[in-house]
Scaffold this motif. Structure first.
Motif, PDB file in Angstrom:
ATOM      1  N   PHE A 112       0.907  -1.349  -0.054  1.00 52.38           N
ATOM      2  CA  PHE A 112       0.072   0.142   0.160  1.00 52.38           C
ATOM      3  C   PHE A 112       0.940   1.243   0.227  1.00 52.38           C
ATOM      4  O   PHE A 112       0.656   2.228  -0.693  1.00 52.38           O
ATOM      5  N   GLN A 113       2.001   1.375   0.905  1.00 52.31           N
ATOM      6  CA  GLN A 113       2.708   2.375   0.943  1.00 52.31           C
ATOM      7  C   GLN A 113       3.520   2.523  -0.314  1.00 52.31           C
ATOM      8  O   GLN A 113       3.681   3.772  -0.798  1.00 52.31           O
ATOM      9  N   ARG A 150       1.073   3.917  -2.874  1.00 54.93           N
ATOM     10  CA  ARG A 150       0.510   5.442  -2.658  1.00 54.93           C
ATOM     11  C   ARG A 150       1.578   6.194  -3.206  1.00 54.93           C
ATOM     12  O   ARG A 150       1.355   7.177  -3.565  1.00 54.93           O
ATOM     13  N   GLU A 201       0.522   9.217  -5.701  1.00 58.80           N
ATOM     14  CA  GLU A 201       0.622  10.348  -5.099  1.00 58.80           C
ATOM     15  C   GLU A 201       1.556  11.394  -5.995  1.00 58.80           C
ATOM     16  O   GLU A 201       1.393  12.473  -6.812  1.00 58.80           O
ATOM     17  N   ARG A 204      -6.648   0.359  -1.957  1.00 58.91           N
ATOM     18  CA  ARG A 204      -6.762   1.342  -0.927  1.00 58.91           C
ATOM     19  C   ARG A 204      -5.767   2.443  -1.395  1.00 58.91           C
ATOM     20  O   ARG A 204      -5.892   3.683  -1.017  1.00 58.91           O
ATOM     21  N   ALA A 205      -4.673   2.436  -2.359  1.00 57.81           N
ATOM     22  CA  ALA A 205      -3.881   3.652  -2.467  1.00 57.81           C
ATOM     23  C   ALA A 205      -4.479   4.178  -3.565  1.00 57.81           C
ATOM     24  O   ALA A 205      -4.006   5.460  -3.755  1.00 57.81           O
ATOM     25  N   TYR A 257      -5.600   7.880  -3.353  1.00 55.29           N
ATOM     26  CA  TYR A 257      -4.723   9.053  -3.402  1.00 55.29           C
ATOM     27  C   TYR A 257      -4.446   9.613  -4.914  1.00 55.29           C
ATOM     28  O   TYR A 257      -3.361  10.350  -4.972  1.00 55.29           O
TER      29      TYR A 257
END
Ligand code: PEP
Ligand code: MG
Length: 568
Positions: A314-315, A318, A322, A379-380, A383
């Motif tokens: 996810f990180q 993301r 972004e 989930r990501a 963003y």
């Protein structure tokens, strides 16, 4: 002594740099000999102190990078933080100091060597890079213990290191014109960072210290893979002209970055980037990228001894999303197997790995891994603007099954009350002739296509893309491949779906007019190719009849010559 000398290397980042050679890091072995060793408790204390200093420096640098929104580079350095705080390292060093009577710097260097050793044995170049990260952490602590500071730089500098610590590249000033990294591979973090900074770089010279002294004037040619020591006036003159040309080109590319890719007759094509690491996007704007057409997520998996968790994925996703701001970011689900093996996934030996258990075939069997990845992508997606892309689809049932699993992931996130992007586009790669031939049926059931010409060519022509013995047979200009491409574009458009291309062909200026004439919507390529393809797009006019005529030629050579003749 000052004679002209040309040394062959491997060009890792194209470009020419002129300056003075500067060897990084003095010989640690020599420094160790003059180190004043104390008794074990004091040595241990010194080690913990130096480790603390290294960690604090790393944290400060990570913070600075985050402030400057250099998330990808910060993430690389965070890995260093993890190595430094690894309790395993602490106990190994302590044992060497207390039981074997080693000095703190010797103990830390030896411990890191031991930790890295088994990883260095692995075949995977990416994993070997992680071993270098461990060795670099050891060197960083040892240098603090030995009180080593870099000598004064004569600028502009061309830095040489047997390995170069990524943190050093991140902190480089404008005065560093070029890099030479003895043993780095093309996929090393150091090379990726150098590429994203546009610093001309060579790899593959390990014995430079024996060949020429520090501070020698040199010219580095990253395109040709050459290092010229003590260049004479004639050489300097000829490179001066090339450097001026390079500057003009860079200015032109910067100007082009904000120009939309439109043919003379007004056909607009999106030019996007293929990336493997989030940090590649840091300099992407200067190429004028309009989105990510292919994010190869498998690099995230290749670098690990275990599967990355949902949170880790996810990180990473993301960060990429972004960085893209509101540009579309196409995240391809893991494309492992074939030539990309993972130590944490046992793939039984296969006679034909490229025809074997790979990509979507693994995802549909290891649904646990697939679900984790899809949840992380969904989930990501909150963003920015993300899309999911499925690799290596060859049958409709695979697409349907993957979509069912994606729906399950959506439900599970709803149940867990975790925010996620709703209505994310789901597309597929066209990499198999089966998918290309049945493109019409596939187009009914997914949102977009991206043509992966690297695999599509190898499967259509039955030519292994990595086998040098038959590389003359491998060409995406083969009329059979071209027919499939035109068919895929037509079928997608007739069902109201958009279609892109993310194989190497997309980054070939010689193919641009053809693909635009057939109406391709997006071309996605490695970042430095974008200005070249844009120039070709701007210079051409689409012509459907001219494009279709290539299909009646009999082989790839003729087709390529036909396209080049009318493009130039
Ligand atoms: C392709 O096959 O064209 C493609 C882009 O995928 P990869 O090169 O990662 O196999
Ligand atoms: Mg492929």
């Amino acid at each position: 002594m000052n004679e002209l000398k040309t040394i062959r290397a491997v060009g890792a980042v194209a470009g020419i740099a002129r300056g003075y050679l500067h060897f990084l890091r003095r010989d640690l072995q020599k420094e160790l000999e003059s180190y004043r060793q104390q008794d074990p408790p004091l040595e241990l204390q010194r080690f913990y102190y130096a480790r603390g200093v290294a960690a604090a420096r790393t944290d400060r640098l990570v913070e600075k990078l985050r402030e400057g929104h250099q998330e990808g580079q910060a993430a690389i350095l965070e890995t260093r933080g993890l190595i430094l705080s690894d309790p395993g390292l602490g106990s190994l060093v302590s044992e060497k100091i207390q039981a074997s009577g080693l000095s703190a710097p010797a103990a830390v260097l030896q411990s890191c060597e031991e930790m890295a050793g088994p990883i260095l044995e692995l075949e995977d170049a990416y994993l070997r890079e992680r071993a270098l990260d461990i060795q670099n952490a050891g060197i960083q602590i040892a240098e603090i213990l030995l009180g080593i500071q870099e000598t004064e730089l004569k600028t502009p500098a061309i830095l040489f290191g047997e390995e170069i610590d990524p943190s050093l590249i991140i902190g480089l000033s404008q005065e560093t014109a070029g890099l030479i990294i003895g043993s780095a591979s093309m996929t090393s973090h150091a090379v990726i960072l150098a590429r994203s900074r546009g610093t001309p770089t060579l790899v593959g010279i390990t014995d430079l210290r024996e060949q020429i002294p520090d501070n020698t004037p040199v010219i580095l040619d990253g395109g040709e893979g050459l290092l010229i020591a003590n260049p004479d006036e004639r050489t300097i003159q000829s490179y001066q002209a090339k450097m001026e040309e390079q500057q003009r080109e860079e200015q032109e590319y910067r100007r082009l970055a904000s120009v939309p890719a439109r043919t003379k007759d007004g056909f607009r094509v999106t030019l996007a980037a293929n990336i493997g690491y989030p940090e590649e996007l840091e300099q992407a704007q200067r190429y004028g990228y309009e989105g990510v057409g292919l994010y190869r997520t498998e690099f995230l998996f290749l670098g690990k001894g275990s599967f990355p968790t949902e949170e880790e994925q996810f990180q990473a996703y993301r960060r990429v999303i972004e960085r893209c701001e509101n540009r579309r970011c196409i995240i391809r689900t893991m494309d492992i197997g074939g030539d990309k093996q993972l130590p944490c996934l046992e793939i039984p030996p296969e006679r034909n790995p490229f025809l074997g258990w790979r990509a979507i075939r693994i995802s549909l069997k290891r649904t646990d891994l697939f679900q984790t990845q899809i949840r992380a992508i969904l989930r990501a997606g909150v963003y920015g603007k993300a899309a999911i892309m499925l690799p290596m689809i060859s049958g409709l049932e695979e697409l349907r099954q993957a979509k069912r699993l994606i729906s399950q992931a959506v439900h599970s996130l709803e149940q867990d009350d975790i925010p996620f992007a709703e209505d994310m586009e789901v597309g597929m790669m066209i990499e198999t002739p089966a998918a290309a031939v049945l493109a019409g049926q596939f187009a009914e059931e997914c949102d977009f296509f991206s043509i992966g010409t690297n695999d599509l060519t190898q499967y259509t022509l039955a030519v292994d893309r990595g086998n040098p013995l038959i590389s003359q047979l491998y060409s995406y200009f083969h009329p059979a491949v071209l027919r499939l491409i035109r068919h895929v574009v037509e079928q997608a458009h007739s069902r109201g779906k958009w279609v892109g291309m993310c194989g190497e062909m997309a980054g070939d200026p010689a193919a641009a007019r053809l693909l635009c004439s057939w109406g391709i919507d997006e071309l996605s390529m490695s970042l430095p190719r974008i200005p070249l393809v844009k120039q070709a797009v701007l210079a051409c006019e689409t012509d459907r009849r001219w494009a279709d005529a290539v299909l009646s030629l009999s082989d790839a050579k003729q087709a390529e010559a036909y396209l080049k003749a009318q493009t130039e």
